[in-house]
Scaffold this motif. Structure first.
Motif, PDB file in Angstrom:
ATOM      1  N   ARG A 222     -35.883 -60.185  20.662  1.00  0.00           N
ATOM      2  CA  ARG A 222     -35.418 -60.358  19.289  1.00  0.00           C
ATOM      3  C   ARG A 222     -35.510 -61.826  18.897  1.00  0.00           C
ATOM      4  N   LYS A 223     -35.618 -62.100  17.603  1.00  0.00           N
ATOM      5  CA  LYS A 223     -35.613 -63.485  17.136  1.00  0.00           C
ATOM      6  C   LYS A 223     -34.347 -64.197  17.604  1.00  0.00           C
ATOM      7  N   SER A 224     -33.233 -63.472  17.563  1.00  0.00           N
ATOM      8  CA  SER A 224     -31.954 -64.065  17.970  1.00  0.00           C
ATOM      9  C   SER A 224     -31.956 -64.462  19.445  1.00  0.00           C
ATOM     10  N   ASP A 225     -32.749 -63.776  20.282  1.00  0.00           N
ATOM     11  CA  ASP A 225     -32.833 -64.132  21.698  1.00  0.00           C
ATOM     12  C   ASP A 225     -33.391 -65.537  21.871  1.00  0.00           C
ATOM     13  N   PHE A 226     -34.429 -65.864  21.101  1.00  0.00           N
ATOM     14  CA  PHE A 226     -35.041 -67.187  21.209  1.00  0.00           C
ATOM     15  C   PHE A 226     -34.074 -68.268  20.738  1.00  0.00           C
ATOM     16  N   ALA A 227     -33.280 -67.964  19.702  1.00  0.00           N
ATOM     17  CA  ALA A 227     -32.289 -68.918  19.216  1.00  0.00           C
ATOM     18  C   ALA A 227     -31.173 -69.106  20.241  1.00  0.00           C
ATOM     19  N   THR A 228     -30.734 -68.005  20.835  1.00  0.00           N
ATOM     20  CA  THR A 228     -29.643 -68.057  21.814  1.00  0.00           C
ATOM     21  C   THR A 228     -30.014 -68.886  23.029  1.00  0.00           C
ATOM     22  N   TRP A 229     -31.269 -68.791  23.460  1.00  0.00           N
ATOM     23  CA  TRP A 229     -31.689 -69.439  24.700  1.00  0.00           C
ATOM     24  C   TRP A 229     -32.551 -70.669  24.463  1.00  0.00           C
ATOM     25  N   THR A 230     -32.380 -71.307  23.305  1.00  0.00           N
ATOM     26  CA  THR A 230     -33.054 -72.578  23.028  1.00  0.00           C
ATOM     27  C   THR A 230     -32.697 -73.606  24.106  1.00  0.00           C
ATOM     28  N   GLY A 231     -33.707 -74.334  24.560  1.00  0.00           N
ATOM     29  CA  GLY A 231     -33.491 -75.337  25.599  1.00  0.00           C
ATOM     30  C   GLY A 231     -33.838 -74.869  26.994  1.00  0.00           C
ATOM     31  N   HIS A 232     -34.125 -73.571  27.152  1.00  0.00           N
ATOM     32  CA  HIS A 232     -34.443 -73.025  28.471  1.00  0.00           C
ATOM     33  C   HIS A 232     -35.932 -72.694  28.600  1.00  0.00           C
ATOM     34  N   LEU A 233     -36.379 -72.635  29.855  1.00  0.00           N
ATOM     35  CA  LEU A 233     -37.785 -72.367  30.142  1.00  0.00           C
ATOM     36  C   LEU A 233     -38.124 -70.899  29.920  1.00  0.00           C
ATOM     37  N   VAL A 234     -39.324 -70.648  29.405  1.00  0.00           N
ATOM     38  CA  VAL A 234     -39.771 -69.292  29.127  1.00  0.00           C
ATOM     39  C   VAL A 234     -41.238 -69.141  29.496  1.00  0.00           C
ATOM     40  N   LYS A 235     -41.598 -67.964  29.975  1.00  0.00           N
ATOM     41  CA  LYS A 235     -43.010 -67.597  30.155  1.00  0.00           C
ATOM     42  C   LYS A 235     -43.360 -66.641  29.040  1.00  0.00           C
ATOM     43  N   MET A 236     -44.498 -66.869  28.392  1.00  0.00           N
ATOM     44  CA  MET A 236     -44.844 -66.090  27.213  1.00  0.00           C
ATOM     45  C   MET A 236     -46.316 -65.720  27.235  1.00  0.00           C
ATOM     46  N   GLU A 237     -46.595 -64.503  26.785  1.00  0.00           N
ATOM     47  CA  GLU A 237     -47.977 -64.053  26.635  1.00  0.00           C
ATOM     48  C   GLU A 237     -48.158 -63.562  25.199  1.00  0.00           C
ATOM     49  N   THR A 238     -49.281 -63.936  24.595  1.00  0.00           N
ATOM     50  CA  THR A 238     -49.537 -63.540  23.214  1.00  0.00           C
ATOM     51  C   THR A 238     -50.649 -62.500  23.152  1.00  0.00           C
ATOM     52  N   SER A 239     -50.679 -61.775  22.057  1.00  0.00           N
ATOM     53  CA  SER A 239     -51.690 -60.735  21.859  1.00  0.00           C
ATOM     54  C   SER A 239     -52.984 -61.311  21.288  1.00  0.00           C
ATOM     55  N   VAL A 240     -52.917 -62.508  20.732  1.00  0.00           N
ATOM     56  CA  VAL A 240     -54.089 -63.201  20.186  1.00  0.00           C
ATOM     57  C   VAL A 240     -54.059 -64.648  20.661  1.00  0.00           C
ATOM     58  N   LEU A 241     -55.174 -65.324  20.542  1.00  0.00           N
ATOM     59  CA  LEU A 241     -55.224 -66.723  20.942  1.00  0.00           C
ATOM     60  C   LEU A 241     -54.363 -67.581  20.020  1.00  0.00           C
ATOM     61  N   VAL A 242     -53.531 -68.414  20.634  1.00  0.00           N
ATOM     62  CA  VAL A 242     -52.735 -69.393  19.901  1.00  0.00           C
ATOM     63  C   VAL A 242     -53.027 -70.749  20.541  1.00  0.00           C
ATOM     64  N   ALA A 243     -53.592 -71.663  19.779  1.00  0.00           N
ATOM     65  CA  ALA A 243     -53.996 -72.965  20.320  1.00  0.00           C
ATOM     66  C   ALA A 243     -54.902 -72.770  21.540  1.00  0.00           C
ATOM     67  N   ASP A 244     -55.825 -71.804  21.420  1.00  0.00           N
ATOM     68  CA  ASP A 244     -56.843 -71.521  22.439  1.00  0.00           C
ATOM     69  C   ASP A 244     -56.278 -70.962  23.740  1.00  0.00           C
ATOM     70  N   ARG A 245     -55.067 -70.431  23.679  1.00  0.00           N
ATOM     71  CA  ARG A 245     -54.467 -69.836  24.879  1.00  0.00           C
ATOM     72  C   ARG A 245     -53.762 -68.534  24.540  1.00  0.00           C
ATOM     73  N   LYS A 246     -53.528 -67.738  25.611  1.00  0.00           N
ATOM     74  CA  LYS A 246     -52.711 -66.537  25.465  1.00  0.00           C
ATOM     75  C   LYS A 246     -51.484 -66.574  26.370  1.00  0.00           C
TER      76      LYS A 246
END
Length: 214
Positions: free
Chosen positions: A102-126
């Motif tokens: 949820r969007k609120s999850d990202f706000a709640t855990w601001t400042g912490h490390l995350v691993k993320m995968e995207t469905s499309v290229l973002v800044a030449d990466r997924k």
């Protein structure tokens, strides 16, 4: 059958296929008893295992809560019967290194490390690994853990491009998660009129789960 996302589902990361159909069945049941769905996943381990990850609105989830959810969703799954074969039902909390859905999850855990995968290229990466610097209505700003030569130290990822995101377990995350969980449990006790020193079901932060065969 095409699964239609209900208006009440505020998750930005949702299931597809059979998982989505199961989510449509269990979501209204969870809402009726005061829980929200985090994720549904049907796997082939131990024959078939249906994993339902849920939590209360305040983010807490005890072993007793898992048992309550299991008892509530089992009849609904029996009626709709979305899975043709026998399976194990596993209800669990998101855990400390939780998925962010949820969007609120990202706000709640601001400042912490995350691993993320995207469905499309973002800044030449997924694939991205870094600290959540900030989030707004449209996306999240990630401070790269190790920016390659020529890459910007930060990257903004739109929510609609995120396919999967999960917190990375660190000492800071454990401390923060335990602190948030303890505060939420104390507030819940106050609402119920219980003394703050009443015994709690489990130690905060554990990935509580319950399992049964269907």
């Amino acid at each position: 059958m095409t699964a239609t996302v209900p208006d009440s589902d505020d998750r930005i990361i949702r299931e597809s296929g059979i998982d989505a159909r199961i989510a449509l069945i269990v979501q209204p049941v969870l809402r009726a008893i005061g829980f929200r769905l985090v994720r549904v996943h049907l796997t082939g381990q131990n024959g078939l295992t249906l994993q339902i990850m849920a939590e209360r609105e305040d983010g807490t989830m005890t072993v007793e809560d898992c048992e309550e959810v299991s008892r509530a969703v089992s009849p609904a799954l029996d009626v709709d019967d979305p899975i043709e074969k026998a399976y194990h039902l596993e209800v669990s909390s998101p855990g400390i290194d939780r998925p962010l859905v949820r969007k609120s999850d990202f706000a709640t855990w601001t400042g912490h490390l995350v691993k993320m995968e995207t469905s499309v290229l973002v800044a030449d990466r997924k694939r991205f690994k870094g600290k959540i610097a900030e989030s707004d209505a449209d996306g999240v700003l990630i401070e790269r853990d190790k920016a390659a030569y020529g890459e910007q130290p930060t990257v903004r990822v739109p929510y609609d491009a995120i396919a999967e995101a999960r917190l990375i377990l660190t000492d800071d995350l454990i401390r923060d998660a335990l602190s948030k969980d303890n505060r939420a449990r104390k507030e819940a006790k106050k609402r119920r009129g219980e003394p703050e020193d009443a015994p709690e079901g489990v130690e905060a932060g554990a990935e509580d789960e319950t399992e049964q065969e269907m």
